[in-house]
Design an enzyme around this catalytic site. Sequence first.
Site, mmCIF file in Angstrom:
data_model
loop_
_atom_site.group_PDB
_atom_site.id
_atom_site.type_symbol
_atom_site.label_atom_id
_atom_site.label_comp_id
_atom_site.label_asym_id
_atom_site.label_seq_id
_atom_site.Cartn_x
_atom_site.Cartn_y
_atom_site.Cartn_z
ATOM 1 N N LYS A 127 1.091 -1.218 -0.030
ATOM 2 C CA LYS A 127 0.196 -0.038 -0.078
ATOM 3 C C LYS A 127 0.860 1.360 -0.033
ATOM 4 O O LYS A 127 1.983 1.319 0.617
ATOM 5 C CB LYS A 127 -0.984 -0.014 1.220
ATOM 6 N N SER A 139 -9.787 1.665 3.094
ATOM 7 C CA SER A 139 -8.832 2.694 1.897
ATOM 8 C C SER A 139 -7.597 1.742 1.279
ATOM 9 O O SER A 139 -6.988 2.107 0.363
ATOM 10 C CB SER A 139 -8.109 3.810 2.775
ATOM 11 N N SER A 149 -9.969 -0.603 7.078
ATOM 12 C CA SER A 149 -9.442 -0.445 5.796
ATOM 13 C C SER A 149 -8.573 -1.637 5.054
ATOM 14 O O SER A 149 -8.320 -1.669 3.985
ATOM 15 C CB SER A 149 -8.527 0.762 5.758
#
EC number: 6.3.5.7
Length: 456
Positions: free
Chosen positions: A74, A149, A173
Amino acid sequence: MNVIEKLNSIQNKEMTAKENVENFIKVIDEKNEELNIFLEVNKESALKQAEAIDEKIANGEKVGFLSGLVFGIKANINVEDYIISAASKTLDNYFGSYNATVIDKILAQDGIILGITNMDEFAAGSSTETSCFGPTQNPAAPGRIPGGSSGGSAAAVAAEMCDIALGSDTGGSIRNPASHCGVVGFKPTYGAVSRQGLLDLSMSLDQIGPLSNDTSGIALALNAISDYDETECTTLHGKRPDFTSALEEKSLEGMKIAVCKEFIDVTDAEINVAVNKAIHKLVEAGAELVEVSFDNIDLCLPTYYLINYVEFFSATRKYDGRDYGYRIEDVCGEEVLRRIEIGSYISQKEYSGKFYKKALQARSLIRDEINAMLENVDLIVGPTVPKLPHKIGDELTPMEMYAYDVLTVIANLAGIPAGSIKAGEVDGIPVGLQIQAKPLDDLKIIKAMSVFENEN
Protein backbone atom coordinates in the site's frame (compact mmCIF):
# COMPACT_ATOMS: atom_id res chain seq x y z
CA MET A 1 -2.67 -23.93 -5.69
CA ASN A 2 -2.84 -21.89 -2.51
CA VAL A 3 0.00 -19.67 -1.32
CA ILE A 4 1.74 -22.19 0.92
CA GLU A 5 1.54 -24.83 -1.82
CA LYS A 6 3.18 -22.38 -4.22
CA LEU A 7 5.90 -21.69 -1.64
CA ASN A 8 6.59 -25.43 -1.36
CA SER A 9 6.63 -25.71 -5.14
CA ILE A 10 9.31 -22.99 -5.39
CA GLN A 11 11.41 -24.50 -2.61
CA ASN A 12 11.11 -27.97 -4.19
CA LYS A 13 12.25 -26.62 -7.59
CA GLU A 14 8.92 -27.44 -9.28
CA MET A 15 8.68 -23.79 -10.30
CA THR A 16 11.06 -20.88 -9.91
CA ALA A 17 10.70 -17.59 -8.11
CA LYS A 18 11.45 -15.89 -11.42
CA GLU A 19 8.55 -17.70 -13.09
CA ASN A 20 6.28 -16.56 -10.27
CA VAL A 21 7.31 -12.93 -10.74
CA GLU A 22 7.01 -13.16 -14.52
CA ASN A 23 3.48 -14.56 -14.26
CA PHE A 24 2.39 -11.61 -12.13
CA ILE A 25 4.12 -9.08 -14.38
CA LYS A 26 2.22 -10.52 -17.35
CA VAL A 27 -1.12 -10.01 -15.57
CA ILE A 28 -0.15 -6.47 -14.55
CA ASP A 29 0.87 -5.63 -18.12
CA GLU A 30 -2.47 -6.93 -19.40
CA LYS A 31 -4.86 -5.53 -16.79
CA ASN A 32 -3.36 -2.71 -14.74
CA GLU A 33 -4.16 0.10 -17.16
CA GLU A 34 -7.85 -0.84 -16.96
CA LEU A 35 -8.02 -1.65 -13.24
CA ASN A 36 -5.62 1.06 -11.91
CA ILE A 37 -4.30 -1.14 -9.12
CA PHE A 38 -0.53 -0.64 -9.10
CA LEU A 39 0.80 2.92 -9.02
CA GLU A 40 4.40 1.80 -9.50
CA VAL A 41 5.98 -1.53 -10.47
CA ASN A 42 9.71 -2.24 -10.40
CA LYS A 43 10.01 -5.26 -12.67
CA GLU A 44 13.80 -5.17 -12.81
CA SER A 45 14.20 -5.16 -9.03
CA ALA A 46 11.63 -7.94 -8.53
CA LEU A 47 13.23 -10.16 -11.17
CA LYS A 48 16.66 -9.53 -9.65
CA GLN A 49 15.35 -10.56 -6.22
CA ALA A 50 13.78 -13.68 -7.74
CA GLU A 51 16.97 -14.72 -9.56
CA ALA A 52 18.97 -14.42 -6.33
CA ILE A 53 16.44 -16.66 -4.54
CA ASP A 54 16.50 -19.23 -7.33
CA GLU A 55 20.29 -19.31 -7.20
CA LYS A 56 20.26 -19.97 -3.46
CA ILE A 57 17.76 -22.80 -3.90
CA ALA A 58 19.78 -24.30 -6.77
CA ASN A 59 22.92 -24.22 -4.60
CA GLY A 60 21.17 -25.86 -1.66
CA GLU A 61 21.50 -22.76 0.48
CA LYS A 62 18.99 -21.87 3.18
CA VAL A 63 16.16 -19.59 2.06
CA GLY A 64 13.52 -17.68 4.00
CA PHE A 65 9.98 -18.91 4.61
CA LEU A 66 8.58 -16.41 2.07
CA SER A 67 11.06 -17.40 -0.63
CA GLY A 68 9.77 -16.33 -4.03
CA LEU A 69 6.37 -15.06 -2.88
CA VAL A 70 5.40 -11.72 -4.41
CA PHE A 71 4.07 -8.75 -2.42
CA GLY A 72 2.21 -5.57 -3.31
CA ILE A 73 2.53 -2.72 -0.80
CA LYS A 74 0.00 0.00 0.00
CA ALA A 75 1.20 3.49 -0.93
CA ASN A 76 1.41 4.67 2.69
CA ILE A 77 4.03 2.12 3.80
CA ASN A 78 7.63 3.19 3.23
CA VAL A 79 9.63 1.18 0.71
CA GLU A 80 13.08 2.49 -0.17
CA ASP A 81 13.39 4.01 -3.66
CA TYR A 82 9.65 3.91 -4.38
CA ILE A 83 7.35 6.94 -4.49
CA ILE A 84 5.34 6.77 -1.25
CA SER A 85 2.58 9.23 -2.04
CA ALA A 86 -0.32 7.97 0.10
CA ALA A 87 -2.21 8.59 -3.19
CA SER A 88 -2.03 12.34 -2.57
CA LYS A 89 -0.74 15.24 -4.64
CA THR A 90 0.82 16.42 -1.37
CA LEU A 91 3.53 13.75 -1.59
CA ASP A 92 3.79 13.17 -5.32
CA ASN A 93 7.58 13.67 -5.28
CA TYR A 94 8.38 11.87 -2.02
CA PHE A 95 10.74 8.93 -2.52
CA GLY A 96 10.98 6.48 0.35
CA SER A 97 14.44 6.84 1.86
CA TYR A 98 14.14 3.77 4.08
CA ASN A 99 12.10 0.61 4.52
CA ALA A 100 9.31 0.27 7.04
CA THR A 101 10.04 -2.47 9.58
CA VAL A 102 7.49 -4.78 7.94
CA ILE A 103 9.27 -4.41 4.58
CA ASP A 104 12.64 -5.34 6.06
CA LYS A 105 11.04 -8.39 7.69
CA ILE A 106 9.52 -9.51 4.37
CA LEU A 107 12.82 -9.07 2.54
CA ALA A 108 14.68 -10.91 5.31
CA GLN A 109 12.52 -13.97 4.58
CA ASP A 110 13.10 -13.70 0.81
CA GLY A 111 9.73 -12.18 0.00
CA ILE A 112 9.74 -10.12 -3.20
CA ILE A 113 8.43 -6.54 -3.39
CA LEU A 114 6.87 -5.97 -6.82
CA GLY A 115 5.27 -2.55 -6.45
CA ILE A 116 3.05 0.02 -4.76
CA THR A 117 -0.76 -0.21 -4.75
CA ASN A 118 -3.43 2.47 -4.97
CA MET A 119 -5.46 3.64 -1.97
CA ASP A 120 -7.77 6.37 -0.74
CA GLU A 121 -5.87 9.63 -0.28
CA PHE A 122 -4.06 9.48 3.08
CA ALA A 123 -6.24 6.42 3.86
CA ALA A 124 -9.23 8.72 4.38
CA GLY A 125 -12.01 6.78 2.69
CA SER A 126 -13.76 3.47 2.13
CA SER A 127 -13.84 3.25 -1.66
CA THR A 128 -10.38 4.03 -3.17
CA GLU A 129 -12.14 6.74 -5.16
CA THR A 130 -10.36 9.62 -3.41
CA SER A 131 -6.91 8.75 -4.79
CA CYS A 132 -5.30 11.55 -6.78
CA PHE A 133 -4.43 8.84 -9.32
CA GLY A 134 -8.08 7.98 -9.91
CA PRO A 135 -10.26 5.12 -8.63
CA THR A 136 -9.32 1.45 -8.63
CA GLN A 137 -11.74 -0.97 -10.26
CA ASN A 138 -13.03 -4.02 -8.37
CA PRO A 139 -11.84 -7.14 -10.25
CA ALA A 140 -14.51 -9.24 -8.53
CA ALA A 141 -17.39 -6.82 -9.26
CA PRO A 142 -16.67 -4.80 -12.41
CA GLY A 143 -17.85 -1.20 -12.30
CA ARG A 144 -18.02 -1.15 -8.50
CA ILE A 145 -15.65 0.15 -5.86
CA PRO A 146 -13.10 -2.27 -4.40
CA GLY A 147 -13.59 -0.76 -0.94
CA GLY A 148 -10.96 1.14 0.94
CA SER A 149 -8.79 2.53 1.99
CA SER A 150 -6.57 -0.45 1.05
CA GLY A 151 -8.58 -1.02 -2.13
CA GLY A 152 -5.53 -1.34 -4.36
CA SER A 153 -4.04 -4.04 -2.14
CA ALA A 154 -7.27 -6.07 -2.09
CA ALA A 155 -7.75 -5.63 -5.82
CA ALA A 156 -4.14 -6.69 -6.51
CA VAL A 157 -4.77 -9.98 -4.77
CA ALA A 158 -8.20 -10.46 -6.37
CA ALA A 159 -6.78 -9.76 -9.85
CA GLU A 160 -3.94 -12.24 -9.21
CA MET A 161 -1.23 -9.59 -9.52
CA CYS A 162 0.59 -10.73 -6.37
CA ASP A 163 0.52 -13.51 -3.77
CA ILE A 164 0.11 -11.24 -0.75
CA ALA A 165 -0.44 -7.52 -0.25
CA LEU A 166 0.06 -5.28 2.75
CA GLY A 167 -2.51 -2.70 3.77
CA SER A 168 -3.25 -0.56 6.78
CA ASP A 169 -6.44 -0.74 8.82
CA THR A 170 -7.72 2.29 10.76
CA GLY A 171 -11.42 1.48 10.92
CA GLY A 172 -11.75 -1.44 8.52
CA SER A 173 -9.43 -0.41 5.70
CA ILE A 174 -8.13 -3.96 5.20
CA ARG A 175 -11.32 -5.88 5.98
CA ASN A 176 -13.70 -3.64 4.02
CA PRO A 177 -11.93 -4.11 0.65
CA ALA A 178 -11.27 -7.77 1.44
CA SER A 179 -15.04 -8.20 1.73
CA HIS A 180 -15.85 -6.29 -1.46
CA CYS A 181 -13.13 -8.05 -3.50
CA GLY A 182 -13.76 -11.54 -2.14
CA VAL A 183 -10.31 -12.07 -0.61
CA VAL A 184 -8.95 -12.67 2.90
CA GLY A 185 -7.87 -9.68 4.97
CA PHE A 186 -6.52 -9.49 8.50
CA LYS A 187 -6.11 -6.71 11.07
CA PRO A 188 -3.84 -7.96 13.87
CA THR A 189 -4.13 -7.09 17.54
CA TYR A 190 -3.09 -3.46 18.04
CA GLY A 191 0.65 -3.52 18.70
CA ALA A 192 1.29 -7.01 17.30
CA VAL A 193 2.86 -5.55 14.14
CA SER A 194 5.24 -2.59 13.98
CA ARG A 195 3.87 0.62 12.48
CA GLN A 196 7.34 2.11 12.00
CA GLY A 197 7.43 3.46 8.45
CA LEU A 198 3.65 3.80 8.11
CA LEU A 199 2.24 7.21 7.17
CA ASP A 200 -0.26 7.40 10.02
CA LEU A 201 -3.89 8.35 9.65
CA SER A 202 -4.74 7.82 13.30
CA MET A 203 -2.01 6.72 15.71
CA SER A 204 -4.21 4.97 18.25
CA LEU A 205 -6.21 3.07 15.61
CA ASP A 206 -3.87 2.22 12.69
CA GLN A 207 -2.49 -1.27 12.21
CA ILE A 208 -0.62 -2.85 9.28
CA GLY A 209 -1.87 -6.23 8.08
CA PRO A 210 -1.91 -8.65 5.12
CA LEU A 211 -4.37 -9.58 2.37
CA SER A 212 -4.25 -12.76 0.31
CA ASN A 213 -6.44 -15.11 -1.69
CA ASP A 214 -6.33 -17.72 1.07
CA THR A 215 -5.59 -18.04 4.76
CA SER A 216 -2.19 -19.66 4.24
CA GLY A 217 -0.93 -16.41 2.69
CA ILE A 218 -2.18 -14.48 5.73
CA ALA A 219 -0.48 -16.91 8.13
CA LEU A 220 2.85 -16.76 6.30
CA ALA A 221 2.79 -12.96 6.18
CA LEU A 222 1.97 -12.72 9.89
CA ASN A 223 4.86 -15.04 10.74
CA ALA A 224 7.13 -12.52 9.04
CA ILE A 225 5.75 -9.17 10.15
CA SER A 226 4.32 -9.86 13.63
CA ASP A 227 7.11 -9.14 16.09
CA TYR A 228 8.31 -6.68 18.72
CA ASP A 229 10.10 -3.61 17.31
CA GLU A 230 12.24 -1.60 19.71
CA THR A 231 12.04 1.41 17.36
CA GLU A 232 8.22 1.60 17.56
CA CYS A 233 6.65 2.41 20.91
CA THR A 234 3.27 0.73 20.37
CA THR A 235 4.55 -2.77 19.57
CA LEU A 236 3.96 -5.46 22.16
CA HIS A 237 6.63 -7.57 23.83
CA GLY A 238 6.31 -11.33 23.88
CA LYS A 239 6.76 -14.30 21.57
CA ARG A 240 4.34 -14.59 18.66
CA PRO A 241 2.77 -17.95 17.71
CA ASP A 242 3.48 -19.87 14.52
CA PHE A 243 0.42 -18.80 12.56
CA THR A 244 0.87 -21.58 9.99
CA SER A 245 0.23 -24.14 12.76
CA ALA A 246 -3.48 -23.29 12.56
CA LEU A 247 -3.60 -24.34 8.90
CA GLU A 248 -3.52 -28.01 9.95
CA GLU A 249 -6.68 -27.71 12.04
CA LYS A 250 -9.68 -29.68 10.77
CA SER A 251 -12.27 -28.97 13.46
CA LEU A 252 -13.65 -26.18 15.64
CA GLU A 253 -14.72 -28.58 18.40
CA GLY A 254 -14.57 -26.84 21.76
CA MET A 255 -14.79 -23.33 20.31
CA LYS A 256 -17.72 -21.08 21.16
CA ILE A 257 -18.69 -18.45 18.58
CA ALA A 258 -21.10 -15.57 19.09
CA VAL A 259 -23.51 -13.84 16.75
CA CYS A 260 -24.50 -10.31 17.72
CA LYS A 261 -28.11 -9.34 17.05
CA GLU A 262 -27.24 -5.67 16.57
CA PHE A 263 -24.76 -6.52 13.79
CA ILE A 264 -27.52 -8.33 11.91
CA ASP A 265 -29.99 -5.47 12.42
CA VAL A 266 -27.79 -2.90 10.63
CA THR A 267 -26.96 -5.21 7.70
CA ASP A 268 -28.87 -5.62 4.43
CA ALA A 269 -31.02 -8.77 4.40
CA GLU A 270 -29.38 -10.43 1.39
CA ILE A 271 -25.93 -10.07 2.97
CA ASN A 272 -27.22 -11.63 6.18
CA VAL A 273 -28.43 -14.65 4.19
CA ALA A 274 -24.94 -15.26 2.76
CA VAL A 275 -23.24 -14.65 6.10
CA ASN A 276 -25.63 -16.96 7.96
CA LYS A 277 -24.77 -19.77 5.54
CA ALA A 278 -21.09 -19.17 6.25
CA ILE A 279 -21.67 -19.22 10.01
CA HIS A 280 -23.54 -22.52 9.61
CA LYS A 281 -20.35 -23.95 8.05
CA LEU A 282 -18.48 -23.07 11.25
CA VAL A 283 -21.15 -24.84 13.28
CA GLU A 284 -20.88 -27.89 11.01
CA ALA A 285 -17.15 -27.84 11.76
CA GLY A 286 -17.90 -28.24 15.47
CA ALA A 287 -18.27 -24.72 16.85
CA GLU A 288 -20.96 -23.95 19.42
CA LEU A 289 -23.10 -20.95 18.44
CA VAL A 290 -24.54 -18.47 20.93
CA GLU A 291 -26.31 -15.12 20.55
CA VAL A 292 -25.10 -11.98 22.31
CA SER A 293 -26.06 -8.31 22.43
CA PHE A 294 -23.89 -5.23 21.98
CA ASP A 295 -25.54 -2.26 23.66
CA ASN A 296 -23.05 0.38 22.53
CA ILE A 297 -23.25 -0.11 18.77
CA ASP A 298 -24.77 3.35 18.24
CA LEU A 299 -21.70 4.92 19.89
CA CYS A 300 -19.18 3.26 17.58
CA LEU A 301 -19.25 5.42 14.44
CA PRO A 302 -19.40 8.84 16.15
CA THR A 303 -16.72 7.77 18.64
CA TYR A 304 -14.47 6.47 15.90
CA TYR A 305 -14.76 9.53 13.69
CA LEU A 306 -14.28 12.04 16.50
CA ILE A 307 -11.02 10.33 17.49
CA ASN A 308 -10.04 9.90 13.84
CA TYR A 309 -10.60 13.58 13.02
CA VAL A 310 -8.44 14.82 15.90
CA GLU A 311 -5.59 12.36 15.33
CA PHE A 312 -5.69 12.90 11.55
CA PHE A 313 -5.47 16.66 12.01
CA SER A 314 -2.45 16.20 14.29
CA ALA A 315 -0.76 13.70 11.94
CA THR A 316 -1.07 15.95 8.88
CA ARG A 317 0.53 19.06 10.43
CA LYS A 318 3.93 17.90 9.14
CA TYR A 319 2.76 18.18 5.52
CA ASP A 320 3.37 21.93 5.33
CA GLY A 321 5.22 22.02 2.00
CA ARG A 322 8.53 23.09 3.52
CA ASP A 323 10.57 19.89 3.20
CA TYR A 324 8.86 18.18 0.25
CA GLY A 325 5.68 18.23 -1.78
CA TYR A 326 2.93 20.74 -1.19
CA ARG A 327 1.03 22.14 1.77
CA ILE A 328 -1.68 19.55 2.28
CA GLU A 329 -4.62 21.97 2.51
CA ASP A 330 -3.66 23.50 -0.85
CA VAL A 331 -3.83 20.30 -2.92
CA CYS A 332 -5.75 17.62 -1.01
CA GLY A 333 -9.14 16.22 -1.92
CA GLU A 334 -12.51 16.99 -0.37
CA GLU A 335 -12.58 14.15 2.18
CA VAL A 336 -9.08 14.83 3.49
CA LEU A 337 -9.86 18.54 3.81
CA ARG A 338 -13.10 17.75 5.64
CA ARG A 339 -11.28 15.65 8.22
CA ILE A 340 -8.58 18.30 8.70
CA GLU A 341 -11.11 21.09 9.22
CA ILE A 342 -13.30 19.12 11.63
CA GLY A 343 -10.22 17.87 13.49
CA SER A 344 -8.92 21.42 13.80
CA TYR A 345 -12.25 22.58 15.21
CA ILE A 346 -12.53 19.75 17.74
CA SER A 347 -8.90 20.21 18.81
CA GLN A 348 -9.47 23.77 19.97
CA LYS A 349 -9.13 24.14 23.71
CA GLU A 350 -12.74 25.16 24.28
CA TYR A 351 -14.09 22.10 22.42
CA SER A 352 -11.57 19.38 23.32
CA GLY A 353 -13.33 18.45 26.54
CA LYS A 354 -16.73 18.68 24.95
CA PHE A 355 -16.00 16.28 22.09
CA TYR A 356 -12.63 14.51 22.11
CA LYS A 357 -12.46 13.61 25.80
CA LYS A 358 -16.02 12.29 25.68
CA ALA A 359 -15.10 10.22 22.63
CA LEU A 360 -12.25 8.68 24.62
CA GLN A 361 -14.69 7.86 27.43
CA ALA A 362 -17.08 6.27 24.93
CA ARG A 363 -14.18 4.27 23.49
CA SER A 364 -13.54 2.81 26.94
CA LEU A 365 -17.18 1.74 27.18
CA ILE A 366 -16.99 0.05 23.77
CA ARG A 367 -13.70 -1.68 24.60
CA ASP A 368 -14.98 -2.89 27.96
CA GLU A 369 -18.20 -4.30 26.49
CA ILE A 370 -16.43 -6.14 23.66
CA ASN A 371 -13.79 -7.57 25.99
CA ALA A 372 -16.48 -8.70 28.45
CA MET A 373 -18.29 -10.42 25.58
CA LEU A 374 -15.08 -12.17 24.54
CA GLU A 375 -14.47 -13.49 28.05
CA ASN A 376 -17.32 -15.94 27.47
CA VAL A 377 -16.77 -16.84 23.80
CA ASP A 378 -13.79 -17.51 21.58
CA LEU A 379 -14.93 -15.55 18.53
CA ILE A 380 -17.53 -13.03 17.41
CA VAL A 381 -18.76 -13.69 13.87
CA GLY A 382 -20.96 -11.68 11.53
CA PRO A 383 -20.97 -9.51 8.42
CA THR A 384 -17.85 -7.51 7.58
CA VAL A 385 -19.67 -4.72 5.73
CA PRO A 386 -23.43 -4.05 6.06
CA LYS A 387 -24.08 -3.15 2.41
CA LEU A 388 -22.84 -3.94 -1.08
CA PRO A 389 -20.18 -1.79 -2.77
CA HIS A 390 -21.64 1.07 -4.79
CA LYS A 391 -20.91 1.74 -8.44
CA ILE A 392 -17.86 3.88 -9.16
CA GLY A 393 -18.98 7.47 -9.66
CA ASP A 394 -22.16 7.22 -7.58
CA GLU A 395 -22.43 10.25 -5.31
CA LEU A 396 -22.81 9.37 -1.64
CA THR A 397 -23.05 11.75 1.30
CA PRO A 398 -20.26 11.54 3.89
CA MET A 399 -22.61 9.75 6.29
CA GLU A 400 -23.55 7.20 3.62
CA MET A 401 -19.85 6.55 3.06
CA TYR A 402 -19.12 6.27 6.78
CA ALA A 403 -21.92 3.68 7.12
CA TYR A 404 -19.65 1.14 5.40
CA ASP A 405 -17.51 1.18 8.56
CA VAL A 406 -20.09 0.56 11.28
CA LEU A 407 -19.13 -3.09 11.85
CA THR A 408 -15.38 -2.78 11.34
CA VAL A 409 -14.49 0.24 13.52
CA ILE A 410 -15.28 -1.77 16.66
CA ALA A 411 -12.09 -3.86 16.39
CA ASN A 412 -9.95 -0.73 16.01
CA LEU A 413 -11.58 1.05 18.93
CA ALA A 414 -11.09 -2.04 21.12
CA GLY A 415 -7.63 -2.96 19.78
CA ILE A 416 -8.72 -6.54 19.05
CA PRO A 417 -7.78 -8.71 16.05
CA ALA A 418 -10.28 -9.19 13.22
CA GLY A 419 -10.29 -10.91 9.86
CA SER A 420 -12.57 -11.02 6.84
CA ILE A 421 -13.02 -14.02 4.56
CA LYS A 422 -15.41 -14.47 1.65
CA ALA A 423 -18.76 -15.71 2.94
CA GLY A 424 -20.46 -15.94 -0.43
CA GLU A 425 -21.98 -13.69 -3.07
CA VAL A 426 -25.05 -11.52 -3.56
CA ASP A 427 -25.94 -11.12 -7.23
CA GLY A 428 -22.37 -12.06 -8.12
CA ILE A 429 -20.84 -9.53 -5.70
CA PRO A 430 -18.63 -10.93 -2.89
CA VAL A 431 -19.59 -10.39 0.75
CA GLY A 432 -17.37 -11.05 3.74
CA LEU A 433 -17.64 -12.92 7.02
CA GLN A 434 -15.90 -10.98 9.82
CA ILE A 435 -14.31 -12.94 12.67
CA GLN A 436 -13.11 -11.12 15.81
CA ALA A 437 -11.27 -12.35 18.91
CA LYS A 438 -9.89 -10.93 22.13
CA PRO A 439 -6.46 -9.25 22.12
CA LEU A 440 -3.61 -11.62 21.19
CA ASP A 441 -6.01 -14.39 20.13
CA ASP A 442 -5.15 -13.74 16.48
CA LEU A 443 -4.33 -17.43 16.03
CA LYS A 444 -7.94 -18.43 16.78
CA ILE A 445 -9.13 -16.32 13.86
CA ILE A 446 -6.58 -17.92 11.53
CA LYS A 447 -7.77 -21.34 12.71
CA ALA A 448 -11.44 -20.51 12.10
CA MET A 449 -10.75 -19.06 8.65
CA SER A 450 -8.65 -22.07 7.65
CA VAL A 451 -11.28 -24.55 8.80
CA PHE A 452 -13.94 -22.52 6.97
CA GLU A 453 -11.90 -22.76 3.75
CA ASN A 454 -11.61 -26.51 4.20
CA GLU A 455 -15.38 -26.79 4.79
CA ASN A 456 -15.93 -25.01 1.46
